[in-house]
Design an enzyme around this catalytic site. Structure first.
Site, PDB file in Angstrom:
ATOM      1  N   LYS A 142      -8.323  82.201 -52.908  1.00 30.08           N
ATOM      2  CA  LYS A 142      -9.666  82.051 -52.154  1.00 30.08           C
ATOM      3  C   LYS A 142      -9.987  83.250 -51.592  1.00 30.08           C
ATOM      4  O   LYS A 142     -11.042  83.861 -51.486  1.00 30.08           O
ATOM      5  CB  LYS A 142      -9.823  80.794 -51.325  1.00 30.08           C
TER       6      LYS A 142
ATOM      7  N   ASP B   2     -16.073  73.479 -46.838  1.00 26.59           N
ATOM      8  CA  ASP B   2     -15.643  72.424 -47.697  1.00 26.59           C
ATOM      9  C   ASP B   2     -16.305  71.141 -47.939  1.00 26.59           C
ATOM     10  O   ASP B   2     -16.036  70.253 -48.644  1.00 26.59           O
ATOM     11  CB  ASP B   2     -14.058  72.250 -47.113  1.00 26.59           C
TER      12      ASP B   2
ATOM     13  N   GLN C 273      -7.372  74.691 -44.750  1.00 25.41           N
ATOM     14  CA  GLN C 273      -6.793  74.460 -45.956  1.00 25.41           C
ATOM     15  C   GLN C 273      -5.728  73.228 -45.522  1.00 25.41           C
ATOM     16  O   GLN C 273      -4.999  73.069 -44.809  1.00 25.41           O
ATOM     17  CB  GLN C 273      -5.641  75.531 -46.473  1.00 25.41           C
TER      18      GLN C 273
END
Ligand code: NDP
Length: 283
Positions: free
Chosen positions: A51, A118, A95
């Site tokens: 990412k 997200d 994450q």
């Protein structure tokens, strides 16, 4: 047709890079994405590195926060709140999974919905559920894009989603419903999964078990999106669907790797652009 997620994702990343330049020109600000990783989960290390690299390649500002395994919940919440107020950061990604002393729900609750790129926080998840505007989860958005790129008719189609997680199964089911598919959500307690699969015009497999969906179950002419990332007995990367047989029966199918995976990162970057534009009042 083999649906080439890598090529489609590369196009999206190029569009993002153009948007980064455009935002810089119009607002004098570089869109910024903060990535938080806690601990040393090997898969998370690979994901966050990927990412960060993709972020750098688009010209976006990337801020990596790597915290030790023993990080406490209050310490992580403090970082999230600091990033919520940081004007150089337009998107924040935490994450998952997090170490067990940290409640992921509390962290998602603390994250500003405008920066929740997200789309996992309660406000964005609720927006998806109620059909309001918001940041949509990346993997499900990528899946819908792959279906569209493969010119898959969705209206009135029977869509089967196998897996009901908050990050893939449930949101992808909502997106398919939004597009007027007739959606079935299957899970570990579903009876006669083979028959459910056999009826599906569109199959999204998000289970996490190597080749558990047999190729012979696939309806002839179906479109198959395989989200699974597994290792088979030989240690080779594979999906949830038995690709060699399934690809003989499907109209279109994604490979693993090179299908859904690259789309997830592309939509993370695209969501960061959406978030930056909203925060900078650039429509
Ligand atoms: P979860 O483990 O959170 O969910 C798995 C789901 O599969 C659950 O709903 C579970 O049912 C269901 N399931 C388990 N066994 C069976 C079975 N025998 N029959 C039917 N359903 C079953 O996984 P995620 O949603 O997080 O991820 C799924 C897969 O997708 C993983 O391989 C993951 O690595 C991959 N992934 C890939 C991404 C990418 O970018 N390519 C992004 C995110 C995930 P129940 O709820 O009843 O337990």
């Amino acid at each position: 047709m083999i649906i080439d997620g890598k090529a489609i994702a590369a196009r999206i990343r190029a569009e993002v890079a153009a948007q980064v330049r455009e935002i810089e020109k119009r607002a004098g600000v570089r869109p910024g994405l903060a990535l938080i990783r806690v601990g040393n989960d090997p898969a998370s290390e690979i994901y966050v590195r990927g990412k960060a690299k993709a972020c750098q390649e688009t010209g976006m500002a990337g801020f990596e926060h790597i915290l030790p395994e023993e990080t406490t919940q209050p310490a992580l919440l403090e970082l999230v709140r600091k990033l919520n107020g940081d004007q150089t950061v337009h998107g924040v990604l935490v994450q998952l999974p997090l170490p067990r002393q940290i409640d992921a729900g509390a962290v998602l609750d603390a994250l500003s919905p405008e920066k929740d790129v997200d789309g996992f926080g309660p406000i964005n998840a609720g927006a998806l559920f109620t059909g309001r505007k918001g940041l949509r989860p990346c993997t499900p958005s990528g899946i819908l894009r792959l279906l569209d790129e493969a010119e898959t008719p969705l209206q009135g189609a029977r869509a089967l989603v196998v897996g009901r997680s908050n990050i893939v199964g449930k949101p992808v089911a909502m997106l398919l419903l939004e597009r007027h598919a007739t959606v079935t959500l299957a899970h570990s307690r579903t009876a006669a999964l083979d028959q459910e699969v056999g009826r599906a015009d569109v199959l999204v497999a998000a289970v996490g078990k190597a080749e558990m969906i047999k190729g012979a179950w696939i309806k002839l002419g179906a479109t198959v999106i395989d989200v699974g990332m597994n290792r088979n007995a030989a240690g080779k990367l594979c999906g949830d669907v038995e690709f060699p047989v399934a690809s003989q029966r499907a109209r279109a199918i994604t490979p693993v790797p090179g299908g859904v995976g690259p789309m997830t990162i592309a939509y993370l970057l695209s969501n960061t652009i959406q978030a930056a534009k909203a925060q900078l009042d650039l429509s």
